[in-house]
Design an enzyme around this catalytic site. Sequence first.
Site, PDB file in Angstrom:
ATOM      1  N   ARG A 194       0.921  -1.027  -0.056  1.00  0.00           N
ATOM      2  CA  ARG A 194      -0.014  -0.043  -0.010  1.00  0.00           C
ATOM      3  C   ARG A 194       0.909   1.497   0.025  1.00  0.00           C
ATOM      4  O   ARG A 194       1.805   1.446   0.746  1.00  0.00           O
ATOM      5  CB  ARG A 194      -0.967   0.095   1.305  1.00  0.00           C
ATOM      6  CG  ARG A 194      -1.983   1.022   1.312  1.00  0.00           C
ATOM      7  CD  ARG A 194      -2.794   0.491   2.367  1.00  0.00           C
ATOM      8  NE  ARG A 194      -2.502   1.120   3.731  1.00  0.00           N
ATOM      9  CZ  ARG A 194      -3.084   1.486   4.896  1.00  0.00           C
ATOM     10  NH1 ARG A 194      -4.191   1.371   4.726  1.00  0.00           N
ATOM     11  NH2 ARG A 194      -2.499   1.960   5.894  1.00  0.00           N
ATOM     12  N   THR A 231      -0.717   7.662  -1.040  1.00  0.00           N
ATOM     13  CA  THR A 231      -2.055   7.684  -1.666  1.00  0.00           C
ATOM     14  C   THR A 231      -2.848   6.486  -1.038  1.00  0.00           C
ATOM     15  O   THR A 231      -4.182   6.413  -1.278  1.00  0.00           O
ATOM     16  CB  THR A 231      -1.647   7.411  -3.239  1.00  0.00           C
ATOM     17  OG1 THR A 231      -1.219   6.061  -3.066  1.00  0.00           O
ATOM     18  CG2 THR A 231      -0.769   8.306  -3.779  1.00  0.00           C
ATOM     19  N   ASP A 259       5.323  -5.387   9.645  1.00  0.00           N
ATOM     20  CA  ASP A 259       6.527  -4.881  10.355  1.00  0.00           C
ATOM     21  C   ASP A 259       6.654  -5.756  11.669  1.00  0.00           C
ATOM     22  O   ASP A 259       7.540  -6.201  12.123  1.00  0.00           O
ATOM     23  CB  ASP A 259       6.485  -3.343  10.951  1.00  0.00           C
ATOM     24  CG  ASP A 259       6.942  -2.548   9.589  1.00  0.00           C
ATOM     25  OD1 ASP A 259       7.572  -3.015   8.704  1.00  0.00           O
ATOM     26  OD2 ASP A 259       6.572  -1.400   9.464  1.00  0.00           O
ATOM     27  N   ASP A 285       1.284  -1.810  12.546  1.00  0.00           N
ATOM     28  CA  ASP A 285       1.878  -2.265  11.174  1.00  0.00           C
ATOM     29  C   ASP A 285       1.904  -3.731  11.133  1.00  0.00           C
ATOM     30  O   ASP A 285       3.064  -4.437  11.650  1.00  0.00           O
ATOM     31  CB  ASP A 285       2.802  -1.448  10.447  1.00  0.00           C
ATOM     32  CG  ASP A 285       3.123  -1.888   8.900  1.00  0.00           C
ATOM     33  OD1 ASP A 285       3.301  -3.061   8.655  1.00  0.00           O
ATOM     34  OD2 ASP A 285       3.444  -1.022   8.303  1.00  0.00           O
TER      35      ASP A 285
HETATM   36  C1  PRP Z   1      -0.843  -3.897   4.779  1.00  0.00           C
HETATM   37  C2  PRP Z   1      -1.833  -5.282   4.822  1.00  0.00           C
HETATM   38  C3  PRP Z   1      -2.672  -5.108   3.756  1.00  0.00           C
HETATM   39  C4  PRP Z   1      -2.979  -3.592   3.512  1.00  0.00           C
HETATM   40  C5  PRP Z   1      -4.111  -3.365   3.711  1.00  0.00           C
HETATM   41  O1  PRP Z   1       0.351  -4.307   3.835  1.00  0.00           O
HETATM   42  O2  PRP Z   1      -1.150  -6.304   5.058  1.00  0.00           O
HETATM   43  O3  PRP Z   1      -2.119  -5.798   2.646  1.00  0.00           O
HETATM   44  O4  PRP Z   1      -1.725  -3.058   4.037  1.00  0.00           O
HETATM   45  O5  PRP Z   1      -4.488  -2.079   3.619  1.00  0.00           O
HETATM   46  P1  PRP Z   1      -5.445  -1.593   2.718  1.00  0.00           P
HETATM   47  O6  PRP Z   1      -6.649  -2.464   2.961  1.00  0.00           O
HETATM   48  O7  PRP Z   1      -6.030  -0.280   2.837  1.00  0.00           O
HETATM   49  O8  PRP Z   1      -5.032  -1.829   1.411  1.00  0.00           O
HETATM   50  P2  PRP Z   1       1.322  -3.221   3.511  1.00  0.00           P
HETATM   51  O9  PRP Z   1       1.003  -2.327   2.325  1.00  0.00           O
HETATM   52  O10 PRP Z   1       1.724  -2.626   4.835  1.00  0.00           O
HETATM   53  O11 PRP Z   1       2.430  -4.245   2.971  1.00  0.00           O
HETATM   54  P3  PRP Z   1       3.151  -5.271   3.819  1.00  0.00           P
HETATM   55  O12 PRP Z   1       2.488  -6.615   4.199  1.00  0.00           O
HETATM   56  O13 PRP Z   1       4.387  -5.382   2.931  1.00  0.00           O
HETATM   57  O14 PRP Z   1       4.074  -4.766   5.113  1.00  0.00           O
HETATM   58  N1  URA Z   2      -1.927  -1.830   7.236  1.00  0.00           N
HETATM   59  C1  URA Z   2      -1.531  -2.565   8.497  1.00  0.00           C
HETATM   60  O1  URA Z   2      -0.511  -3.166   8.468  1.00  0.00           O
HETATM   61  N2  URA Z   2      -2.106  -2.081   9.520  1.00  0.00           N
HETATM   62  C2  URA Z   2      -3.209  -1.345   9.226  1.00  0.00           C
HETATM   63  O2  URA Z   2      -3.622  -0.745  10.244  1.00  0.00           O
HETATM   64  C3  URA Z   2      -3.448  -0.892   8.095  1.00  0.00           C
HETATM   65  C4  URA Z   2      -2.986  -1.414   6.982  1.00  0.00           C
END
Ligand code: PRP
Ligand code: URA
Length: 207
Positions: free
Chosen positions: A102, A106, A201, A198
């Site tokens: 994400r 944006t 993370d 997150d």
């Molecule tokens: C997080 C999570 C989802 C997304 C959710 O991933 O694991 O994939 O955000 O948000 P949304 O519903 O607004 O799309 P992230 O983009 O942080 O990537 P990561 O898993 O690599 O940390």
């Molecule tokens: N992605 C995450 O990991 N946590 C949130 O709360 C939203 C998006």
Amino acid sequence: MAVIEINHPLIQHKLTHLRNKDTDTKSFRENLTEISKLMTYEVTKNLVLEEIEVETPLMKTIGYTLGKNIAVVPILRAGIGMVDGLVSLIPNAKIGHIGVYRDEETLQPVYYYCKLPVDIDKKQVILVDPMLATGGSAIYAIDYLKNAGVKDIVFMCLVAAPEGIAKVLQTHPDVSIYTAKIDQGLDKNGYIYPGLGDCGDRIFGTK
Ligand code: PRP
Ligand code: URA
């Protein structure tokens, strides 16, 4: 389809550990795996079974088998944290990966990777990602799977924001959403609150 919040006491107990900001990486991973395993029982309730013959010590009878036509597809990265729990109960499931992150500004999904099992179009797919926030990543992944010919998708997450649920159901009304908890909403940065921060993370210890 439906939104199913799995309000089992064991799941809510473990989710509370995940929410706690002081939970360390090891404990976070272990609890996420355990919750995923517990959720699998509910998520697989409508899986299609094949009839087989089985011979008990007394006689031949009809039994059932599953697993050959199931694919688990985590959205990278955080979805990986739910895979072990699922495949511990569905060991024959094939595993695909969809890489979407994400964009921090944006909040739009950005695609970077995909590898799906052959014959994915003939499989029942359990798409997994712990966090359903705005819904952008889940919708992107569901679009991708449907473009690959998949007809039967359920989405399994840990924590869902009402905004994300509404968007997924509006865009893909045929996809059921299973979650351990529907949280209050999104903050100004698009994070779920109360949420757990997150998730990627926290699973991988990257921050
Ligand atoms: C997080 C999570 C989802 C997304 C959710 O991933 O694991 O994939 O955000 O948000 P949304 O519903 O607004 O799309 P992230 O983009 O942080 O990537 P990561 O898993 O690599 O940390
Ligand atoms: N992605 C995450 O990991 N946590 C949130 O709360 C939203 C998006």
